[in-house]
Design an enzyme around this catalytic site. Structure first.
Site, PDB file in Angstrom:
ATOM      1  N   ASP A  45      19.658  17.485 -32.503  1.00 16.13           N
ATOM      2  CA  ASP A  45      19.193  16.108 -32.642  1.00 16.13           C
ATOM      3  C   ASP A  45      19.274  15.653 -34.074  1.00 16.13           C
ATOM      4  O   ASP A  45      18.396  15.993 -34.867  1.00 16.13           O
ATOM      5  CB  ASP A  45      17.754  16.027 -32.123  1.00 16.13           C
ATOM      6  CG  ASP A  45      17.203  14.611 -32.172  1.00 16.13           C
ATOM      7  OD1 ASP A  45      17.969  13.663 -32.393  1.00 16.13           O
ATOM      8  OD2 ASP A  45      15.975  14.466 -31.995  1.00 16.13           O
ATOM      9  N   GLU A  98      16.994   6.347 -37.142  1.00 15.72           N
ATOM     10  CA  GLU A  98      16.650   6.342 -35.712  1.00 15.72           C
ATOM     11  C   GLU A  98      15.314   7.021 -35.477  1.00 15.72           C
ATOM     12  O   GLU A  98      14.480   6.562 -34.690  1.00 15.72           O
ATOM     13  CB  GLU A  98      17.750   7.050 -34.907  1.00 15.72           C
ATOM     14  CG  GLU A  98      17.628   6.894 -33.385  1.00 15.72           C
ATOM     15  CD  GLU A  98      16.814   7.972 -32.697  1.00 15.72           C
ATOM     16  OE1 GLU A  98      16.617   7.859 -31.485  1.00 15.72           O
ATOM     17  OE2 GLU A  98      16.345   8.931 -33.364  1.00 15.72           O
ATOM     18  N   GLU A  99      15.115   8.149 -36.178  1.00  9.00           N
ATOM     19  CA  GLU A  99      13.899   8.934 -35.936  1.00  9.00           C
ATOM     20  C   GLU A  99      12.635   8.149 -36.259  1.00  9.00           C
ATOM     21  O   GLU A  99      11.581   8.373 -35.682  1.00  9.00           O
ATOM     22  CB  GLU A  99      13.931  10.230 -36.749  1.00  9.00           C
ATOM     23  CG  GLU A  99      15.015  11.227 -36.308  1.00  9.00           C
ATOM     24  CD  GLU A  99      14.814  11.755 -34.888  1.00  9.00           C
ATOM     25  OE1 GLU A  99      13.826  11.363 -34.237  1.00  9.00           O
ATOM     26  OE2 GLU A  99      15.664  12.541 -34.428  1.00  9.00           O
ATOM     27  N   HIS A 127      23.099   8.380 -34.022  1.00  9.05           N
ATOM     28  CA  HIS A 127      22.371   8.363 -35.297  1.00  9.05           C
ATOM     29  C   HIS A 127      22.624   9.654 -36.053  1.00  9.05           C
ATOM     30  O   HIS A 127      23.094  10.647 -35.502  1.00  9.05           O
ATOM     31  CB  HIS A 127      20.892   8.074 -35.095  1.00  9.05           C
ATOM     32  CG  HIS A 127      20.029   9.204 -34.617  1.00  9.05           C
ATOM     33  ND1 HIS A 127      19.341  10.048 -35.462  1.00  9.05           N
ATOM     34  CD2 HIS A 127      19.706   9.608 -33.359  1.00  9.05           C
ATOM     35  CE1 HIS A 127      18.625  10.914 -34.744  1.00  9.05           C
ATOM     36  NE2 HIS A 127      18.825  10.680 -33.470  1.00  9.05           N
ATOM     37  N   ASP A 183      23.234  10.682 -28.566  1.00  8.21           N
ATOM     38  CA  ASP A 183      22.184  11.060 -29.521  1.00  8.21           C
ATOM     39  C   ASP A 183      22.231  12.576 -29.667  1.00  8.21           C
ATOM     40  O   ASP A 183      23.129  13.106 -30.312  1.00  8.21           O
ATOM     41  CB  ASP A 183      20.841  10.533 -29.003  1.00  8.21           C
ATOM     42  CG  ASP A 183      19.699  10.743 -29.972  1.00  8.21           C
ATOM     43  OD1 ASP A 183      19.786  11.643 -30.809  1.00  8.21           O
ATOM     44  OD2 ASP A 183      18.690   9.996 -29.894  1.00  8.21           O
ATOM     45  N   HIS A 209      12.811  18.711 -33.016  1.00  5.49           N
ATOM     46  CA  HIS A 209      12.101  18.217 -34.203  1.00  5.49           C
ATOM     47  C   HIS A 209      11.368  19.308 -34.989  1.00  5.49           C
ATOM     48  O   HIS A 209      10.428  19.019 -35.722  1.00  5.49           O
ATOM     49  CB  HIS A 209      11.144  17.085 -33.836  1.00  5.49           C
ATOM     50  CG  HIS A 209      11.851  15.811 -33.458  1.00  5.49           C
ATOM     51  ND1 HIS A 209      11.209  14.613 -33.271  1.00  5.49           N
ATOM     52  CD2 HIS A 209      13.168  15.526 -33.249  1.00  5.49           C
ATOM     53  CE1 HIS A 209      12.087  13.661 -32.948  1.00  5.49           C
ATOM     54  NE2 HIS A 209      13.281  14.199 -32.923  1.00  5.49           N
TER      55      HIS A 209
END
Lengths: 694, 694
Positions: free
Chosen positions: B352, B389-390, B342, B418, B505
């Site tokens: 990420d 995706e998130e 993603h 990922d 994140h």
């Protein structure tokens, strides 16, 4: 259905009333005696004792310490127990000046004062002794700092792997895992120039729960004082190893002799004071498991923290005072047990040790009340209020060294209570010949709050339906049973009620703490006094001493399995334990036979044979005493137990063998196997000898 | 002696050169191809990709997200790979206002800003999306606070045991152990009025090591954003379960339909912002294991902390953009593999997910260079750059839902990357039919720094002399393989290089972080591109697809043992797994026979038979797909794997059975045993069917 249940109930209670107490041919009189005794220890009396004993800080050798000795002596008199104050003159340091200065990269001056709380007057006492590590030398060193985790041998090995050099550095270690004297020894062995020991909040501070005054755990200002005497070489007065520090004692010259005194300046601090030192450390991130609960990532150093450690100690030969009370036995006056507890404290000593003193006094009061009814014990009961324990088990060690012949010949058992009460959970350690006794006694004493016997609580604690066994620990060191067990070979035990307790050796171990967290009702004090008293009476009043060698030999078999599981590596050689194992197996068989004989035939023995029988039973433990002592530490003479050289508190099993293996001294290990095998042969012969009496 | 060693060396290298690759009848051509491919992925190219991809924060549906789609599309073109942007219109929330106000006993306003560092410009970016939990409803609640540890079902049970009532309360949970959407679901089930999720420093902050910018772990200001969509019901667009959100899609009405949308306001905060809330909590001390690394003792509450939680979310149907590239196969054009990653990120997305994007692009560039030499793959290779995706695996799920027939019929395997690189430690998860392939591929790729193959490093890591097995994880959920595996039954794998990574994140997951902590040389990016590419080529170029059912059935036997070990309690009934076990045993035998046949006879099959053989091999995994889905969550159709309903990320094995047992739905459990047994029968029949080809 109801009827059936009733029938069963009657049968059970009948069994209960008429069941025999092990060691007694007719239990009814003993049950009566115990029941009378158990009525006497009282919470409110225990509370009064503790209130008075903790009035002032009372380290060994001080005026306030002497005052507590008089209190105990007066109480003995009041209870009708003869007593005397036994003085020794021993080598004791007091701290004059302690300073830990962070010089770089910022400045900070430690130690700061332990913080009080308005509603606890004691927490503001200015007479509290400076936080220090007793027997640290004076010194003045300035160096970069390295964090060494718990300061264990393996921690220094890990640092070496990481390429961190500690030589010449001031190392900072956290309390925990081992005896602080071991931290000093290992730091010295690794070439550190000084040692700072702090209490990490992960070990006994906020990570465990609320801190004083909100809860029982250590607050940021509280310091753990404590001795770093190398008691793993020998305890007691450092200048009189193997001899009592009595009037004409010859003292070693600490400057010239080989003693058990540490060599590098060492001092304890709080986690508040450790914070600026640790926070400024650079170098590597710490290995797995080294992180504590201070709010930053720990580093090994060295750099940027640079510290000046300056200690000024006042060393002198100073008096200490044991109080020895005695109730003479009637049947066998020369045979005796000792009930001991130390009295000296770094601070107020509410938990450590005067909860135990208070317990012992209530036990003594109980016996005093029985004496008033005309009762006298069959064997002599000695109460010992030890001094100088905190410095290195000094009072008890000097007394044992002074009385070793009599002890070796006549002492049946030593019952120790140190920090008697800090909560509600019963715990004990013992030589395994006393395991059954602890089990039996705890089955007769009710927990004061939970409506069950202590034994039932300890063995059925969690939700799983399988009852847990009563766990009885192994005696290492760190309290006054050491000289009794390790120097003379007296079966010993240690008992307490434990709970969340983070103020160890800090100013906050005071009456307020006990009243609010440890034992607010003082009921566990009274309960422990009952356990202690009943245990004593089960020994002194018995027809057959209730020492159980089957438990002992079963434990030996377990120990052997542990030793045999030692990890092999390339340097290992095979050490043959076959003969040793054979002797332990024989010991299991022989002690089993003995127990069966006792059960069936002991009550039929003549008085003379019974006396002989009991005398031989006492001597069983002495078989494990080797007069030459352990390799490199001859004071320690017990072949099964010793405080681990690199543990300090923890017990090392078959220390002659296991420590030689640790050091890869294969020849010594083999020799020690022989020595231990011989000891087990003696033990077997002694049981065979006893069996012949039947 | 030297001569002997030389001889051995020659023999070994001879063996190496001429050893056959599994799935290939003549390996030399493939070895050549792989060697040519492996020269192409480069660190400096990977670094360039990442630098550009992480220029701005690019959450799904934003302009910056679209820019990254164009970048990927342009790169595909540059490499000679046809591609298209596939748009879906899906239900996405953006945060408008987020406020967490501590009202009592002191006031504090969260969230505070994530803190930057001068030398990392990105860390000051003001375009970063507000910390929020996607799919939390808007809301405004004021209540007392209760700390619920990780917010797992058992944590709430513990609170109930302690007498702490959470109903109507705002609960504060720490991140970790389970998917954050599960925390929201369990909080909702327990009647909480709101949920705050914070990152405790014990889990990914200073307790683990140095925090940003000194180290890779989470600093006090950094917040973990993230979706709380109930993807354990179904992932993808919440308004189109089971259907793609294409032009004429029918959307559910979120206000009226049963969807996978959370019901109580939920928001994430930093540990700096959690501190005043947690510090002021009264009530009980927390149970064992609940204490985090903030510098005070944790309490459960409720009281004294009172919080107002006010969230304003902007929900709308918004576009997302998958980029789908394709290299057509020559031999069997309709058969294909998908390599997916993603592209959307909460912030800059250095780890990420764009380390993975960068890896995928280098793999694509590698294939592009091979294409220039005239090479073409035997089967089609699809590259997928997923969006959304998130938010809930949206891009991949919608695409799979759109293409499910073709996937089910023709897709050989799905390879996912990922968060591709956060360190140097290789990790993988897979359906067990791909285990052998991962092993074989990692045996051919060298670690860029350690002079050993990846396989050798992973299997010989520690000091013990026993080599460790290659550990391959089980696929749960949390990334884009979910729809491939759980909805269609495509053999899938996920691979990465991992290291200390605490900025997940948060704003600090940026290029600076990667350049300083994650992969400063970008060599692990290039290495992962090689692993990914070789894995793909081993499938697309094979004579026999390298799926291994023996590994699969061995894993099934292990899974069965785990299920069979379920704890019995009073309510348990016996669930008969005999037939199931029998089928698994047969599967082991049959797949073993199959492997032997392949080894001996496959190279002798005619082209037609080989094609048939391969087609049947692809379909093996589809035997585990049950069209009706799992009990209570029909979207999940795989009978062996599903994300655990109360885990979220973690895989639940035989979910139909085990989750029914967890819920004590004995009848459903028994039914599910039958259904699974049938699936295993189908699987056995399919192997028997393949065996007939020989």
């Amino acid at each position: 259905m109801i009827k059936n249940i009733l029938v069963i109930y009657i049968v059970l209670s009948w069994l209960n009333v008429f069941s025999q107490i092990r060691g007694f041919f007719d239990s009814s009189k003993q049950i009566n005696l115990e029941n009378n005794f158990k009525k006497i220890p009282l919470s409110k009396e225990a509370e009064k004792h503790l209130f008075i004993l903790t009035e002032s800080p009372h380290p060994a050798g001080t005026e306030t310490d002497y005052k507590t000795a008089l209190y105990v002596k007066n109480k003995f008199s009041e209870y009708g127990i003869n007593s005397e104050i036994v003085e020794y003159k021993v080598y004791l340091p007091y701290p004059k000046n302690v300073s830990v200065k962070l010089l770089e990269p910022e400045t900070y001056l430690a130690p700061t004062k332990e913080e009080g709380w308005n509603w606890d007057k004691d927490s503001y006492d200015s007479d509290i002794i400076l936080p220090f590590n007793a027997y640290s030398p004076s010194g003045n060193v300035t160096a970069d700092v390295v964090y060494v985790n718990y300061g264990m041998t393996e921690d220094y090995e890990k640092l070496k792997d990481l390429g961190v050099d500690v030589s010449g550095k001031i190392v900072i270690a956290r309390y925990g895992k081992n005896f602080r004297g071991v931290k000093a020894k290992v730091a010295e062995e690794n070439g550190a120039s000084g040692l700072i020991i702090y209490s990490d909040p992960i070990d006994d501070g906020y990570f465990k729960g609320d801190v004083y005054p909100r809860g029982p755990w250590r607050n940021e200002s509280a310091v753990q004082r404590g001795s770093i005497q190398y008691i793993f070489y020998y305890p007691g007065d450092p200048l009189t190893p193997g001899f009592p520090s009595t009037k004409n004692a010859k003292y070693l010259d600490p400057a010239k002799s080989k003693t058990n005194l540490p060599k590098i300046p060492t001092t304890p601090i709080s986690y508040k004071d450790a914070t600026p030192i640790l926070k400024n450390l650079g170098g590597k991130n710490v290995p797995n498991g080294w992180q504590g609960a201070l709010p930053f990532a720990y580093h090994t150093g060295p750099g940027a923290s640079k510290v000046n450690l300056k200690l000024e100690m006042d060393y002198a030969i100073r008096p200490i005072w044991n109080v020895i009370g005695k109730i003479d036995g009637t049947l066998e006056k020369d045979k005796f047990i000792v009930i001991g507890n130390h009295r000296d404290a770094w601070g107020f000593g509410a938990v450590d040790p005067n909860s135990g003193t208070s317990v012992m006094l209530e036990t003594a009061r109980g016996f005093g009340e029985l004496l008033k009814t005309g009762w006298k014990p069959k064997r002599t009961i000695i109460f010992a209020s030890w001094d100088g324990e905190e410095y290195g088990l000094i009072g008890s060690t000097e007394w044992v060294e002074e009385n070793k012949e009599n002890l070796s010949k006549n002492c049946i058992a030593y019952l120790n209570v140190d920090s008697g009460v800090s909560g509600e959970n019963f715990g004990s350690s013992a030589t395994p010949s006393l395991n059954e006794l602890i089990k039996e006694v705890t089955q007769t004493i009710e927990d004061p709050l939970k409506g069950k016997t202590i034994y039932d609580i300890v063995t059925q604690k969690d939700k799983s339906k399988i009852p847990k066994p009563l766990r009885i620990g192994r005696l290492g060191s760190g309290s006054d049973y050491t000289a009794f067990l390790d120097y003379v070979g007296i079966p010993s035990l240690d008992m307490s009620f434990n709970g969340p307790y983070g103020v160890y050796h800090a100013i906050h171990d005071d009456f307020y703490w006990m009243k609010n967290f440890g034992d607010p009702t003082f009921m566990y004090h009274a309960t422990l006094a009952k356990i202690l008293g009943v245990t004593a009476l089960r020994i002194t009043e018995s027809d057959i001493y209730p020492l159980d060698f089957k438990s002992y030999s079963d434990s030996l078999a377990i120990y052997l399995a542990e030793v045999g599981n030692g990890k092999a590596d390339e340097d290992s050689i095979i050490i043959d334990l076959t003969e040793l194992a054979g002797e332990i197996k024989k010991l299991q068989t022989n002690s089993d036979s003995l127990n069966k004989k006792i059960e069936k035939f002991a009550s039929k023995l003549t008085k003379e044979k019974l006396k002989l029988f009991n005398e031989k039973i006492i001597m069983f433990e002495r078989n494990f005493i080797e007069s030459k002592g352990l390799p490199e530490r001859e004071w320690f003479k017990h072949l099964i137990y010793a405080p681990g050289f690199y543990l300090g508190y923890g017990a090392k099993i078959f220390p002659g063998i296991t420590e030689s293996i640790d050091k890869k001294n294969w020849n010594t290990a083999k020799e020690q196997v022989k020595i231990l095998t011989e000891a087990f042969k003696r033990a077997n012969n002694s049981i065979i000898d006893i069996l012949k009496i039947f």
